[in-house]
Design an enzyme around this catalytic site. Structure first.
Site, mmCIF file in Angstrom:
data_model
loop_
_atom_site.group_PDB
_atom_site.id
_atom_site.type_symbol
_atom_site.label_atom_id
_atom_site.label_comp_id
_atom_site.label_asym_id
_atom_site.label_seq_id
_atom_site.Cartn_x
_atom_site.Cartn_y
_atom_site.Cartn_z
ATOM 1 N N TYR A 55 0.842 -1.206 0.000
ATOM 2 C CA TYR A 55 0.000 0.000 0.000
ATOM 3 C C TYR A 55 0.880 1.261 0.000
ATOM 4 O O TYR A 55 0.684 2.187 -0.781
ATOM 5 C CB TYR A 55 -0.956 0.028 1.206
ATOM 6 C CG TYR A 55 -1.742 1.328 1.242
ATOM 7 C CD1 TYR A 55 -1.419 2.339 2.148
ATOM 8 C CD2 TYR A 55 -2.763 1.572 0.319
ATOM 9 C CE1 TYR A 55 -2.099 3.554 2.128
ATOM 10 C CE2 TYR A 55 -3.438 2.774 0.295
ATOM 11 C CZ TYR A 55 -3.099 3.768 1.207
ATOM 12 O OH TYR A 55 -3.763 4.971 1.183
ATOM 13 N N ARG B 209 1.502 7.909 12.846
ATOM 14 C CA ARG B 209 1.133 9.165 13.543
ATOM 15 C C ARG B 209 -0.375 9.418 13.457
ATOM 16 O O ARG B 209 -0.992 9.893 14.401
ATOM 17 C CB ARG B 209 1.899 10.333 12.922
ATOM 18 C CG ARG B 209 1.627 11.698 13.543
ATOM 19 C CD ARG B 209 2.021 12.828 12.599
ATOM 20 N NE ARG B 209 1.187 12.827 11.392
ATOM 21 C CZ ARG B 209 1.492 13.497 10.289
ATOM 22 N NH1 ARG B 209 2.602 14.212 10.218
ATOM 23 N NH2 ARG B 209 0.689 13.446 9.235
ATOM 24 N N ARG C 170 -10.936 5.308 8.096
ATOM 25 C CA ARG C 170 -9.850 4.776 7.273
ATOM 26 C C ARG C 170 -8.945 3.927 8.149
ATOM 27 O O ARG C 170 -8.719 4.236 9.311
ATOM 28 C CB ARG C 170 -9.049 5.924 6.630
ATOM 29 C CG ARG C 170 -9.876 6.744 5.640
ATOM 30 C CD ARG C 170 -8.979 7.664 4.824
ATOM 31 N NE ARG C 170 -8.356 8.665 5.692
ATOM 32 C CZ ARG C 170 -8.806 9.925 5.803
ATOM 33 N NH1 ARG C 170 -9.874 10.297 5.121
ATOM 34 N NH2 ARG C 170 -8.211 10.787 6.583
ATOM 35 N N PHE D 89 15.330 19.056 -0.431
ATOM 36 C CA PHE D 89 13.962 18.619 -0.704
ATOM 37 C C PHE D 89 13.726 17.198 -0.183
ATOM 38 O O PHE D 89 12.689 16.879 0.371
ATOM 39 C CB PHE D 89 13.684 18.679 -2.213
ATOM 40 C CG PHE D 89 12.432 17.968 -2.611
ATOM 41 C CD1 PHE D 89 12.493 16.687 -3.132
ATOM 42 C CD2 PHE D 89 11.197 18.551 -2.427
ATOM 43 C CE1 PHE D 89 11.333 15.999 -3.470
ATOM 44 C CE2 PHE D 89 10.033 17.876 -2.759
ATOM 45 C CZ PHE D 89 10.108 16.597 -3.279
HETATM 46 O O1 LIG Z 1 -4.033 14.110 2.583
HETATM 47 C C1 LIG Z 1 -3.006 14.454 3.226
HETATM 48 O O2 LIG Z 1 -2.833 15.582 3.721
HETATM 49 C C2 LIG Z 1 -1.921 13.422 3.430
HETATM 50 O O3 LIG Z 1 -2.161 12.421 2.458
HETATM 51 C C3 LIG Z 1 -1.527 11.162 2.784
HETATM 52 C C4 LIG Z 1 -2.552 10.063 2.705
HETATM 53 O O4 LIG Z 1 -3.691 10.304 2.268
HETATM 54 O O5 LIG Z 1 -2.140 8.938 3.073
HETATM 55 C C5 LIG Z 1 -0.448 10.830 1.730
HETATM 56 O O6 LIG Z 1 -0.957 10.930 0.406
HETATM 57 C C6 LIG Z 1 -0.160 10.096 -0.452
HETATM 58 C C7 LIG Z 1 -0.696 10.235 -1.861
HETATM 59 C C8 LIG Z 1 -0.364 11.584 -2.410
HETATM 60 C C9 LIG Z 1 1.137 11.812 -2.391
HETATM 61 C C10 LIG Z 1 1.328 13.219 -2.754
HETATM 62 C C11 LIG Z 1 2.741 13.676 -2.823
HETATM 63 C C12 LIG Z 1 3.416 13.990 -1.669
HETATM 64 C C13 LIG Z 1 4.636 14.642 -1.746
HETATM 65 C C14 LIG Z 1 5.164 14.986 -2.989
HETATM 66 C C15 LIG Z 1 6.361 15.735 -3.086
HETATM 67 C C16 LIG Z 1 6.833 16.134 -4.331
HETATM 68 C C17 LIG Z 1 6.146 15.794 -5.498
HETATM 69 C C18 LIG Z 1 4.984 15.045 -5.421
HETATM 70 C C19 LIG Z 1 4.466 14.644 -4.173
HETATM 71 C C20 LIG Z 1 3.250 13.968 -4.089
HETATM 72 C C21 LIG Z 1 0.728 11.743 1.882
HETATM 73 O O7 LIG Z 1 0.738 12.864 1.433
HETATM 74 N N1 LIG Z 1 1.742 11.167 2.504
HETATM 75 C C22 LIG Z 1 2.999 11.866 2.716
HETATM 76 C C23 LIG Z 1 4.079 10.921 2.381
HETATM 77 C C24 LIG Z 1 4.185 10.769 0.859
HETATM 78 C C25 LIG Z 1 5.435 11.476 0.476
HETATM 79 C C26 LIG Z 1 5.941 10.934 -0.822
HETATM 80 C C27 LIG Z 1 7.339 11.393 -1.044
HETATM 81 C C28 LIG Z 1 7.681 12.738 -0.935
HETATM 82 C C29 LIG Z 1 8.975 13.155 -1.156
HETATM 83 C C30 LIG Z 1 9.965 12.244 -1.496
HETATM 84 C C31 LIG Z 1 11.297 12.623 -1.750
HETATM 85 C C32 LIG Z 1 12.252 11.672 -2.099
HETATM 86 C C33 LIG Z 1 11.911 10.367 -2.216
HETATM 87 C C34 LIG Z 1 10.603 9.964 -1.941
HETATM 88 C C35 LIG Z 1 9.619 10.881 -1.595
HETATM 89 C C36 LIG Z 1 8.303 10.474 -1.367
HETATM 90 MG MG LIG Z 2 -4.701 9.009 0.903
#
Ligand SMILES: O=C(O)CO[C@@H](C(=O)O)[C@@H](OCCCCCc1ccc2ccccc2c1)C(=O)NCCCCCc1ccc2ccccc2c1
Ligand SMILES: [Mg+2]
Ligand SMILES: [Mg+2]
Length: 341
Positions: A142, A189, A199, A259
């Site tokens: 997931y 968290r 959820r 970043f």
């Molecule tokens: O709704 C909310 O407020 C939180 O949602 C969480 C959920 O629904 O589980 C959940 O939603 C996941 C689906 C949407 C992901 C969106 C995303 C996040 C960061 C980004 C950074 C740059 C570019 C694109 C990106 C896309 C969420 O936001 N989780 C935070 C952790 C995901 C971070 C992913 C990420 C970010 C930066 C990274 C940098 C380097 C390597 C891997 C990385 C991986």
């Molecule tokens: Mg989500």
């Protein structure tokens, strides 16, 4: 400086970015390479729109499943938008034409990466509507869909922009592990917030050893078992630290490093605050703003990041309860993290 030359639609995209992300807006806007900055901003908004559909529990699965599976096609439909969202970030769905317009202005290589990841994430999100999240392998699956794929896509953008070596975009294993660390931290968290909104992202194979229902972990009389369950999941997340350090050791561009590193150090800080902390079952445990700023200022090179990782890992190691069922594994995982930091 940049906003003088930016189109009105691109300016609106950066407003959406600022409005929908506390943790990522600043580090995305600090990316030096302008093409990579814009691609990363749009990548965030496209996936935030997709996630806003996933998170919305008022959308029935009969609608939500086809919507998620076909979401990537909306990138090529200049009029597509969704006006029925009840989520906090609904504006990215209502103003999707602005986001998809700017998506179509990106270089083809960036469009291809973003569209591919969007398609895989949308399909992956539906997998666990149809079956429960039971094993730790399924927890990894997931988290791969919603965050590992983000890391894989980002790493391809970094390499395509020439800001990072080919290997960064090619090594999808390490990119995936970076996303898993952030998502597992969020899931740990956000236990209560997710529970209250219906959820469930904690793997049943783990919580099932401590309670008969996931919701029982929030009951005061179960606090000892609940904290033991929490400690087991945190231990599983800590296993990812060596791979995250290895990924970051390859980065050459300062703004790309920041970043990637800042969310990682915020995550280890969050895990340390959550470890053995029953408050996780009473509300969302957040690290103090002052502490977060101090860490962000001090995460600009690998040695600093290693120092922060080893600081928080040591803090966990020194307070493992002797009678915690996962104690030996937690000690082993902390030592493995300390060996690389
Ligand atoms: O709704 C909310 O407020 C939180 O949602 C969480 C959920 O629904 O589980 C959940 O939603 C996941 C689906 C949407 C992901 C969106 C995303 C996040 C960061 C980004 C950074 C740059 C570019 C694109 C990106 C896309 C969420 O936001 N989780 C935070 C952790 C995901 C971070 C992913 C990420 C970010 C930066 C990274 C940098 C380097 C390597 C891997 C990385 C991986
Ligand atoms: Mg989500
Ligand atoms: Mg979400």
């Amino acid at each position: 400086s940049d906003t003088k030359t930016m189109s009105e639609t691109l300016k609106k995209c950066y407003v959406h970015l600022t409005n929908t992300s506390r943790s990522f807006a600043a580090v995305i806007q600090a990316i030096d390479d302008v093409a990579l900055r814009h691609a990363t901003c749009i990548f965030y908004l496209v996936l935030r729109a997709l996630d806003t559909v996933e998170d919305d529990m008022t959308i029935p699965n009969s609608i939500k499943i086809p919507m998620l599976k076909s979401f990537h096609k909306n990138l090529l439909d200049k009029n597509w938008k969704y006006m029925d969202s009840k989520e906090k970030d609904k504006l990215v769905l209502e103003d999707f034409p602005t986001i998809s317009y700017e998506f179509r202005q990106l270089k083809p290589v960036y469009q291809q990466v973003i569209s591919d990841i969007c398609q895989q994430m949308g399909a992956g999100m539906t997998v666990f509507f149809e079956r429960d999240l039971i094993t730790l392998a399924e927890w990894d699956e997931y988290c791969h869909y919603v965050a590992g794929l983000v890391g894989i896509g980002l790493s391809k953008l970094f390499s395509a922009s020439k800001q990072e070596d080919e290997i960064v975009g090619k090594d999808t294993y390490l990119s995936n592990r970076m996303g898993l660390f952030l998502q597992k931290t969020n899931i740990i968290r956000d236990y209560l917030e997710d529970q209250l909104e219906g959820r469930a992202f904690w793997p049943r194979a783990v919580w099932g050893k401590y309670a008969s229902e996931l919701g029982d972990l929030a009951k005061e009389e179960n606090v000892d078992k609940s904290v033991q369950c929490l400690n087991e999941l945190i231990t599983n997340a800590l296993e990812l630290i060596p791979d995250c350090i290895k990924y970051m050791s390859r980065l050459k561009d300062q703004s790309v490093f920041n970043f990637c590193a800042i969310p990682q150090v915020m995550a280890i800080g969050t895990l340390e605050r959550c470890y053995n902390n029953s408050k996780v079952f009473k509300g969302v445990v957040k690290i103090r703003k002052g502490e977060a700023v101090k860490m962000m200022m001090g995460s600009t090179n690998l040695e600093q990041v290693k120092a922060i990782m080893s600081h928080f890992t040591s803090q966990i190691l020194r307070r493992i309860p002797a009678n915690d069922p996962t104690a030996n594994r937690t000690r082993e995982v902390c030592r493995q993290a300390l060996d690389v930091c």
